[in-house]
Scaffold this motif. Structure first.
Motif, short mmCIF file in Angstrom:
data_model
loop_
_atom_site.label_atom_id
_atom_site.label_comp_id
_atom_site.label_asym_id
_atom_site.label_seq_id
_atom_site.Cartn_x
_atom_site.Cartn_y
_atom_site.Cartn_z
N ARG A 107 37.21 39.80 40.97
CA ARG A 107 36.64 41.04 41.50
C ARG A 107 37.68 41.81 42.31
O ARG A 107 37.71 43.05 42.28
CB ARG A 107 35.42 40.72 42.35
N GLU A 110 40.07 43.52 39.92
CA GLU A 110 39.42 44.61 39.22
C GLU A 110 39.29 45.87 40.08
O GLU A 110 39.07 46.96 39.54
CB GLU A 110 38.04 44.15 38.74
N ARG A 111 39.45 45.73 41.37
CA ARG A 111 39.48 46.92 42.25
C ARG A 111 40.72 47.76 41.99
O ARG A 111 40.75 48.95 42.33
CB ARG A 111 39.44 46.48 43.72
N GLU A 193 36.62 39.35 49.46
CA GLU A 193 35.84 38.81 48.35
C GLU A 193 35.65 37.30 48.51
O GLU A 193 34.57 36.76 48.23
CB GLU A 193 36.51 39.13 47.02
N TRP A 197 32.09 35.23 48.47
CA TRP A 197 31.71 34.32 47.40
C TRP A 197 31.94 32.85 47.72
O TRP A 197 31.32 31.98 47.08
CB TRP A 197 32.45 34.68 46.12
N GLU A 212 28.23 36.28 37.62
CA GLU A 212 29.58 36.85 37.72
C GLU A 212 30.57 36.03 36.90
O GLU A 212 31.47 36.58 36.25
CB GLU A 212 30.00 36.90 39.19
N ARG A 216 32.60 36.99 32.84
CA ARG A 216 34.06 37.00 32.63
C ARG A 216 34.56 35.79 31.85
O ARG A 216 35.75 35.70 31.54
CB ARG A 216 34.77 37.06 33.99
#
Length: 284
Positions: A107, A110-111, A193, A197, A212, A216
């Motif tokens: 994640r 991916e930002r 993150e 998580w 999530e 992926r």
């Protein structure tokens, strides 16, 4: 523990005091080093000395960086984010924590990327079939001192070049992003993150974490083979973090250790392995 610098500060982190960087990342203690053997080894030493959770070590380069099963991790100067962060390990499932960190890292990447990140069990992060990052989780002390989570992200091509044997299989975040990605910016997002998580350490791969991961997962439904010669089809990951496999003879298997290779029609291979002695099951 006081935030400190060890030798030359990595170029991306110059211009501010280490304490200021620690505050920006939201960690209680930060160590910045120009070149050290291994961020994981250094953080394990700090954990043995009583360092608090979220203590973080970041280096500009590693001379003995490693992945699963002691494999070397190519981490030359100013080419990536080489960091380790200390997490509390009590209460969570050893196999699941690395998967949660994988989701957090995906994640975070991916930002900065227009492309999605694939997760390859247990914790390779890919763009397509090329590896952009990896995770190595190791117990600090007997495990009660926490879990050292090492994260290596390939940001840009090193000036020294890439070894021929690695070049076809490596991706660089800046090339995918189409522009510069600064180490402090990525580290800040990554720590955030991970806090979401992996704190507290998850007890099972369930709920939104499972969703999530599965969004992926690049192995499910694809042919793989184990290092002992068994071949089959990957069928996802169980709640305890094991890879589920239907062997070619019809047996249902759960893979908790060893190596798994993804069989691709173009002949390329993706390797997954981890050491069950010192590595928390499921991490690079």
């Amino acid at each position: 523990m006081t935030s400190i610098r060890r030798g030359e500060v990595p170029s991306a982190w110059r211009g501010r005091e280490v304490e200021a960087w620690a505050g920006e990342l939201g960690v209680p203690a930060l160590e910045l080093a120009g070149v050290i053997p291994s961020t994981n080894d250094r953080l394990r030493n700090l954990a043995d000395g009583g360092a608090p959770p979220l203590t973080t070590v970041i280096a500009g380069a590693q001379t003995r960086g490693r992945g699963r099963s002691g494999r070397g991790w190519h981490s030359p100067p100013d080419s990536g984010l080489w960091m380790s962060i200390l997490l509390a390990g009590e209460g969570g499932a050893a196999n699941v924590l690395p998967l949660a960190v994988g989701v957090a890292a995906a994640r975070a990447l991916e930002r900065f990327s227009p492309l999605p990140v694939s997760l390859k069990w247990p914790n390779d992060l890919l763009f397509g079939d090329q590896k952009v990052a990896g995770i190595l989780c190791e117990a600090a002390g007997d495990g009660r001192d926490g879990i050292v989570v090492g994260i290596g992200v390939n940001l840009r091509r090193p000036l020294s070049g890439v070894p021929d044997e690695l070049a076809p299989n490596i991706a660089f975040l800046e090339e995918v992003a189409g522009g510069a990605v600064r180490e402090p910016s990525l580290a800040r997002v990554l720590v955030g993150e991970i806090g979401h998580w992996a704190r507290p350490a998850p007890r099972s791969l369930a709920g939104r974490l499972r969703a999530e991961w599965e969004a992926r997962d690049c192995l499910t439904g694809r042919p793989v083979h184990l290092e002992n010669g068994i071949r089959g089809i990957a069928r996802g990951v169980s709640k305890d973090g094991s890879l589920e496999l239907v062997a070619s003879d019809g047996r249902a298997l759960r893979v908790r250790s060893g190596s798994v290779r993804l069989d691709l029609e173009d002949g390329s291979l993706a390797l997954h392995a981890f050491n069950r002695d010192r590595t928390i099951k499921g991490g690079e």
